[in-house]
Design a protein around this motif. Structure first.
Motif, short mmCIF file in Angstrom:
data_model
loop_
_atom_site.label_atom_id
_atom_site.label_comp_id
_atom_site.label_asym_id
_atom_site.label_seq_id
_atom_site.Cartn_x
_atom_site.Cartn_y
_atom_site.Cartn_z
N VAL A 27 1.03 -7.81 5.05
CA VAL A 27 2.23 -7.05 5.39
C VAL A 27 1.84 -5.58 5.42
O VAL A 27 1.17 -5.09 4.51
CB VAL A 27 3.36 -7.30 4.35
N LEU A 28 2.26 -4.88 6.46
CA LEU A 28 1.85 -3.48 6.65
C LEU A 28 3.04 -2.64 7.04
O LEU A 28 3.80 -2.99 7.94
CB LEU A 28 0.78 -3.39 7.75
N ASP A 29 3.19 -1.50 6.38
CA ASP A 29 4.13 -0.47 6.83
C ASP A 29 3.26 0.61 7.46
O ASP A 29 2.73 1.49 6.79
CB ASP A 29 4.92 0.09 5.64
N TRP A 30 3.08 0.51 8.77
CA TRP A 30 2.14 1.40 9.45
C TRP A 30 2.60 2.85 9.41
O TRP A 30 1.79 3.77 9.39
CB TRP A 30 1.89 0.94 10.89
N ARG A 31 3.93 3.08 9.38
CA ARG A 31 4.43 4.46 9.30
C ARG A 31 4.01 5.09 7.98
O ARG A 31 3.57 6.24 7.93
CB ARG A 31 5.94 4.49 9.46
N GLU A 32 4.20 4.33 6.90
CA GLU A 32 3.81 4.82 5.59
C GLU A 32 2.30 5.03 5.52
O GLU A 32 1.83 6.03 4.95
CB GLU A 32 4.24 3.84 4.49
N ALA A 33 1.55 4.11 6.08
CA ALA A 33 0.09 4.24 6.08
C ALA A 33 -0.34 5.53 6.77
O ALA A 33 -1.22 6.24 6.28
CB ALA A 33 -0.55 3.03 6.77
N LEU A 34 0.30 5.84 7.87
CA LEU A 34 -0.05 7.07 8.59
C LEU A 34 0.47 8.31 7.88
O LEU A 34 -0.26 9.28 7.69
CB LEU A 34 0.54 7.05 10.01
N MET A 35 1.74 8.29 7.50
CA MET A 35 2.36 9.50 6.96
C MET A 35 1.85 9.86 5.57
O MET A 35 1.97 11.00 5.16
CB MET A 35 3.88 9.37 6.96
N SER A 36 1.28 8.92 4.85
CA SER A 36 0.71 9.25 3.55
C SER A 36 -0.78 9.57 3.65
O SER A 36 -1.42 9.84 2.64
CB SER A 36 0.95 8.11 2.55
N SER A 37 -1.29 9.59 4.85
CA SER A 37 -2.71 9.91 5.04
C SER A 37 -2.94 11.42 4.91
O SER A 37 -2.02 12.23 5.06
CB SER A 37 -3.19 9.43 6.42
N ASN A 38 -4.18 11.76 4.63
CA ASN A 38 -4.54 13.18 4.48
C ASN A 38 -4.32 13.96 5.78
O ASN A 38 -3.84 15.08 5.76
CB ASN A 38 -6.01 13.30 4.06
N ASP A 154 0.77 -6.83 0.60
CA ASP A 154 0.89 -5.50 1.19
C ASP A 154 -0.48 -4.85 1.34
O ASP A 154 -1.17 -4.57 0.36
CB ASP A 154 1.80 -4.62 0.33
N ILE A 155 -0.88 -4.60 2.57
CA ILE A 155 -2.18 -3.99 2.86
C ILE A 155 -2.06 -2.51 3.21
O ILE A 155 -3.05 -1.87 3.55
CB ILE A 155 -2.90 -4.75 3.99
N THR A 156 -0.86 -1.94 3.09
CA THR A 156 -0.61 -0.55 3.47
C THR A 156 -1.53 0.43 2.75
O THR A 156 -2.16 1.27 3.40
CB THR A 156 0.87 -0.19 3.27
N PRO A 157 -1.62 0.37 1.41
CA PRO A 157 -2.51 1.35 0.74
C PRO A 157 -3.96 1.24 1.16
O PRO A 157 -4.65 2.25 1.31
CB PRO A 157 -2.35 1.00 -0.75
N GLU A 158 -4.42 0.04 1.39
CA GLU A 158 -5.80 -0.16 1.80
C GLU A 158 -6.04 0.39 3.21
O GLU A 158 -7.07 1.01 3.49
CB GLU A 158 -6.14 -1.65 1.76
N VAL A 159 -5.07 0.19 4.11
CA VAL A 159 -5.18 0.73 5.47
C VAL A 159 -5.21 2.27 5.40
O VAL A 159 -6.01 2.91 6.09
CB VAL A 159 -4.03 0.22 6.37
N THR A 160 -4.36 2.85 4.55
CA THR A 160 -4.34 4.31 4.40
C THR A 160 -5.69 4.82 3.90
O THR A 160 -6.22 5.81 4.40
CB THR A 160 -3.23 4.75 3.44
N LYS A 161 -6.24 4.14 2.91
CA LYS A 161 -7.54 4.54 2.35
C LYS A 161 -8.63 4.51 3.42
O LYS A 161 -9.41 5.46 3.56
CB LYS A 161 -7.90 3.61 1.19
#
Length: 167
Positions: A27-38, A154-161
């Motif tokens: 499960v991925l929240d791609w918006r969160e993954a992008l918006m929490s990126s550096n 949830d893979i969102t934090p891993e995608v962000t990393k």
């Protein structure tokens, strides 16, 4: 009777021989993954710096509008008609300026977001693919489309990393 037993036996054999298909889902929240990126944070800071003077001007206009409205409500009954018309005219003028400025700020925000998303999409896709490969996922579902999922999916934090490491 033998035919019926044969058909039933064949049916049971077929049901037993069907392989169990396990599907690995993330499960991925791609918006969160992008918006929490550096890079998104840096982009947002650049935007804030670029439009800070417009934001301040909008806040100032908003305060002026409130003061004019309060003055009109408080003293409108004792004002002369020309004075009331002047305050009303100022309200219209400053209200128009405020709306125009808010529109410009909103447009700048939308353009910056679209520009960032356009540039970040290939890297996001790459980060997602790396997580999919690493976890051998068969499917990734948008978090907004899921009624319930455990945190382990949830893979969102891993995608962000991974996305951060690509920048």
């Amino acid at each position: 009777m033998r035919k019926i037993a044969g058909v039933l036996g064949l049916g049971l054999l077929t049901m037993v021989s069907v392989p169990a298909m396990a599907t690995e889902v993330g499960v991925l929240d791609w918006r969160e993954a992008l918006m929490s990126s550096n890079s998104a944070q840096a982009s947002m800071n650049q935007l804030k710096n670029r439009i800070s003077s417009q934001q301040q001007q909008a806040e100032s206009l908003s305060q002026e509008l409130q003061q004019l409205q309060q003055r009109l409500q408080k003293d409108g009954d004792v004002m002369s008609e020309s004075e009331r018309n002047s305050v009303t005219q100022q309200l219209r003028q400053k209200g128009g300026q405020f709306q125009q400025l808010r529109g410009q700020i909103s447009q700048a925000q939308q353009q910056a977001e679209q520009q960032y998303l356009k540039g970040a999409k290939p890297k996001l896709d790459q980060a997602i693919q790396r997580v999919v490969d690493e976890h051998d996922l068969d499917m990734v579902v948008d978090r907004d489309a899921v009624v319930y999922s455990g945190d382990s999916l949830d893979i969102t934090p891993e995608v962000t990393k991974i996305f951060n490491s690509l920048n």
